[in-house]
Design an enzyme around this catalytic site. Structure first.
Site, PDB file in Angstrom:
ATOM      1  N   GLU A  84       6.015  57.408 -22.522  1.00 47.40           N
ATOM      2  CA  GLU A  84       5.608  56.135 -21.903  1.00 47.40           C
ATOM      3  C   GLU A  84       6.729  55.527 -21.066  1.00 47.40           C
ATOM      4  O   GLU A  84       7.832  55.316 -21.568  1.00 47.40           O
ATOM      5  CB  GLU A  84       5.186  55.154 -23.010  1.00 47.40           C
ATOM      6  CG  GLU A  84       4.635  53.852 -22.457  1.00 47.40           C
ATOM      7  CD  GLU A  84       4.109  52.919 -23.558  1.00 47.40           C
ATOM      8  OE1 GLU A  84       3.681  53.406 -24.618  1.00 47.40           O
ATOM      9  OE2 GLU A  84       4.155  51.703 -23.350  1.00 47.40           O
ATOM     10  N   LYS A 262       2.473  48.145 -32.627  1.00 49.33           N
ATOM     11  CA  LYS A 262       2.520  49.311 -31.742  1.00 49.33           C
ATOM     12  C   LYS A 262       3.791  49.239 -30.893  1.00 49.33           C
ATOM     13  O   LYS A 262       4.457  50.245 -30.657  1.00 49.33           O
ATOM     14  CB  LYS A 262       1.265  49.340 -30.859  1.00 49.33           C
ATOM     15  CG  LYS A 262       1.062  50.645 -30.095  1.00 49.33           C
ATOM     16  CD  LYS A 262       1.777  50.716 -28.771  1.00 49.33           C
ATOM     17  CE  LYS A 262       1.470  52.009 -28.041  1.00 49.33           C
ATOM     18  NZ  LYS A 262       2.189  52.120 -26.769  1.00 49.33           N
ATOM     19  N   ASP A 278       9.204  63.392 -39.216  1.00 51.23           N
ATOM     20  CA  ASP A 278       7.745  63.379 -39.324  1.00 51.23           C
ATOM     21  C   ASP A 278       7.237  61.991 -38.950  1.00 51.23           C
ATOM     22  O   ASP A 278       7.250  61.072 -39.760  1.00 51.23           O
ATOM     23  CB  ASP A 278       7.386  63.746 -40.775  1.00 51.23           C
ATOM     24  CG  ASP A 278       5.890  63.772 -41.034  1.00 51.23           C
ATOM     25  OD1 ASP A 278       5.129  63.250 -40.187  1.00 51.23           O
ATOM     26  OD2 ASP A 278       5.497  64.308 -42.078  1.00 51.23           O
ATOM     27  N   HIS A 376       6.340  47.613 -15.905  1.00 51.29           N
ATOM     28  CA  HIS A 376       5.708  48.933 -15.863  1.00 51.29           C
ATOM     29  C   HIS A 376       5.517  49.438 -14.437  1.00 51.29           C
ATOM     30  O   HIS A 376       5.442  50.614 -14.195  1.00 51.29           O
ATOM     31  CB  HIS A 376       4.324  48.867 -16.523  1.00 51.29           C
ATOM     32  CG  HIS A 376       4.359  49.074 -17.999  1.00 51.29           C
ATOM     33  ND1 HIS A 376       4.554  48.045 -18.875  1.00 51.29           N
ATOM     34  CD2 HIS A 376       4.252  50.192 -18.744  1.00 51.29           C
ATOM     35  CE1 HIS A 376       4.535  48.517 -20.097  1.00 51.29           C
ATOM     36  NE2 HIS A 376       4.356  49.824 -20.056  1.00 51.29           N
TER      37      HIS A 376
HETATM   38  C1  MEV Z   1       2.904  48.778 -24.991  1.00 56.36           C
HETATM   39  O1  MEV Z   1       3.170  50.137 -25.233  1.00 56.36           O
HETATM   40  C2  MEV Z   1       3.406  47.917 -26.129  1.00 56.36           C
HETATM   41  C3  MEV Z   1       3.069  46.433 -26.042  1.00 56.36           C
HETATM   42  O2  MEV Z   1       1.653  46.269 -25.903  1.00 56.36           O
HETATM   43  C4  MEV Z   1       3.554  45.780 -27.305  1.00 56.36           C
HETATM   44  C5  MEV Z   1       3.130  44.342 -27.479  1.00 56.36           C
HETATM   45  O3  MEV Z   1       2.090  43.920 -26.929  1.00 56.36           O
HETATM   46  O4  MEV Z   1       3.833  43.624 -28.231  1.00 56.36           O
HETATM   47  C6  MEV Z   1       3.680  45.798 -24.823  1.00 56.36           C
END
Ligand code: MEV
Length: 427
Positions: A84, A262, A278, A376
């Site tokens: 990513e 995430k 792992d 991004h």
């Molecule tokens: C993107 O890979 C991760 C985010 O969505 C995390 C978040 O929203 O805190 C930017």
């Protein structure tokens, strides 16, 4: 490693070969290790064929280095394997902010993993529980016979617990073997021990055993990380407050908490993968831990302290090793561990927790301020430029225009590329 700084301004501007030279010098990599990193496909087919079954090739990921990390007063360069865009840059950026508050502090528990033994058909589970706990010494000795090396290192089975669990197939007695796995991830050691003690446990309980397997809810193997940052380092008091509001959203709403976590796992997994660990085990543990109260929660917390500093803390299980498995067989994982310069699995886990916390800071800061897309866009635009056929310096030129126009599409990239080539042809 003392005296070496991970604060490397404009690291991202260097070409990959120069970055590699800097990292090699920092970590003391030898010529062979540098060559392995240079040639894509450092994990040869012969090794891959011994790692898993039915191998037909290897699958690569970019390996980036996050800079600026100061953890417990020590500088680290962080190898991150991830597909990513923006994650490595964001980690480096947020680590720089954390540095302005003195860096990241971490702590961890002993590396205790849980082996579960499921006992069924037990008529008097509470009485059986008593008898099993009474036989603790014998059971631990039996478990420890499986792994004299681990015991010699100070690890091994240390304690026993037994839980009476109601289920769809009746009451079961679930015995937990608590094993200090030292520098290993621990699944092999724990599973072997669980299998070894199961028959004796079943006979004590007057029942039969079924599953004998590690639990990935590694809640006895916890890492904590903390940062305390002056608000100006994140862009001012309003942004700091925005970060707290973003966290409060995640704390109140599982839909947001999943995305919040995430973002933490973006950093965590990238290091877990780079070091050959792992990541499914780490993921399973993280999310089960996040839901341990019965409601899914963020793994981090953000507050403003009495002096107006932004304070972030993270707590999560991290079952990672530096011996055994792919951490040893995959030469690239060995090199990542060398770049990190970690001496124990606990140190590795703490570094990963620190990366998770600042990765979360980077995401929340961007979300609370300019929004996530701005960061991004530039890399995304470069990818689109390449897809449109741009080469060499055309890539940056085309990407710049796409970002400026906010039209990051292949069709537009093709037009811009065409115009650029025409201009150059005429010049
Ligand atoms: C993107 O890979 C991760 C985010 O969505 C995390 C978040 O929203 O805190 C930017």
């Amino acid at each position: 490693m003392s005296g070496k700084s991970s604060r490397i301004p404009k690291f991202y501007r260097f070409p990959p070969e120069e970055r590699l030279r800097i990292v090699a010098e920092f970590a003391g990599l030898g010529g062979e290790e540098v060559e392995l990193l240079k040639k894509t496909g450092g994990l040869g087919l012969d090794i891959a064929d011994r790692m898993i079954e039915n191998v037909i090739g290897t699958f690569q990921l970019p390996l980036g280095i996050a800079v600026n990390f100061l953890i417990n007063g020590k500088d680290y360069l962080i190898p991150m394997a991830i597909e990513e865009p923006s994650v490595v840059a964001a980690a480096s950026n947020a680590a720089k902010m954390a540095r302005e508050g003195g860096g990241i502090r971490t702590q961890s528990t002993s590396p205790i993993m849980i082996g579960q033994i499921q006992l069924l058909g037990v008529k008097d589970p509470y009485s059986a529980r008593f008898e099993i706990l009474e036989a603790k010494k014998e059971i631990l000795e039996k478990a420890n016979e499986c792994d004299p090396v681990l015991v010699r290192l100070g690890g091994g089975a240390k304690d026993l617990e037994a839980r009476v669990v109601e289920s769809r197939v009746g009451v079961m007695l679930v015995v937990h073997l608590l094993v200090d796995v030292k520098d290993a991830m621990g699944a092999n050691a724990v599973n072997t021990m669980a299998e070894a003690v199961a028959p004796r446990l079943a006979s004590i309980a007057g029942g039969r055993f079924r599953l004998r397997i590690i639990s990935n809810l590694a809640d006895r193997r916890i890492v904590r990380a903390k940062v305390r940052i002056p608000p100006k380092a994140v862009g001012g008091t309003e942004v700091a407050e925005g970060i707290v509001e973003a966290w409060a959203f995640a704390d109140a709403d599982p839909y947001r908490a999943a995305t919040h976590n995430k973002g933490i796992m973006n950093g965590v997994d990238a290091v877990v993968i780079a070091t050959g660990n792992d990541w499914r085990a780490v993921e399973a543990g993280a999310h089960a831990y996040a839901a341990r109260t019965g409601r899914y929660k963020p793994l981090s917390r953000w507050e403003i302290d009495g002096e107006g500093y932004l304070v972030g803390t993270l707590e999560m299980p991290l079952a990672v090793g530096i011996v055994g498995g792919a951490t040893r067989t995959n030469p690239l994982a060995r090199i990542s561990l060398k770049i990190l310069g970690v001496k124990t699995a606990r140190e590795l886990a703490e570094v990963i927790g620190a990366v998770g916390l600042v990765q979360n800071l980077a995401a929340l800061r961007a979300l609370a301020a300019e929004g996530i897309q701005a960061g991004h866009m530039s890399l995304h635009a470069k990818n689109i430029a390449v897809m449109a056929g741009a080469v060499g310096d055309e890539i940056d030129r085309v990407a710049e225009i796409l970002v400026k126009e906010r039209k990051i599409r292949v069709d537009r990239a093709k037009e811009v590329l065409e115009e650029l080539r025409q201009r150059r042809g005429n010049a």
